[in-house]
Scaffold this motif. Structure first.
Motif, short mmCIF file in Angstrom:
data_model
loop_
_atom_site.label_atom_id
_atom_site.label_comp_id
_atom_site.label_asym_id
_atom_site.label_seq_id
_atom_site.Cartn_x
_atom_site.Cartn_y
_atom_site.Cartn_z
N GLU A 39 -0.72 -2.80 9.26
CA GLU A 39 -1.70 -2.54 8.38
C GLU A 39 -2.75 -2.52 9.48
O GLU A 39 -2.94 -3.59 10.52
N ASN B 30 -6.46 -2.82 10.62
CA ASN B 30 -7.72 -3.36 10.52
C ASN B 30 -8.39 -3.39 11.88
O ASN B 30 -8.15 -2.93 12.91
N MET C 255 -4.92 -1.03 2.34
CA MET C 255 -5.00 -0.50 3.82
C MET C 255 -3.94 0.38 4.30
O MET C 255 -2.94 0.53 3.98
#
Length: 59
Positions: A38, A40, A1
């Motif tokens: 990360e 998301n 990611m």
């Protein structure tokens, strides 16, 4: 990611409690603090909610 670096550039005084909670959930505790996260959909939603308080950079 994909990872992003989030830096708090404005204080949370006089902001809504949900904005303060989002800043804390992003791992920021004051002006000038940074955190690498990360990306998301949940994190993107938090970033969008407090975009006026933070600076986001892609890593």
């Amino acid at each position: 990611m994909k990872k992003v670096r989030i830096t708090q550039v404005k204080g949370t005084i006089h902001t809504q409690p949900k904005h303060r909670a989002n800043i804390a959930a992003l791992g920021l505790h004051g002006i000038g603090t940074s955190n690498e996260i990360e990306l998301n959909p949940a994190i993107q939603g938090m970033i969008n909610a407090v975009r006026f308080l933070i600076k986001v950079e892609e890593i």
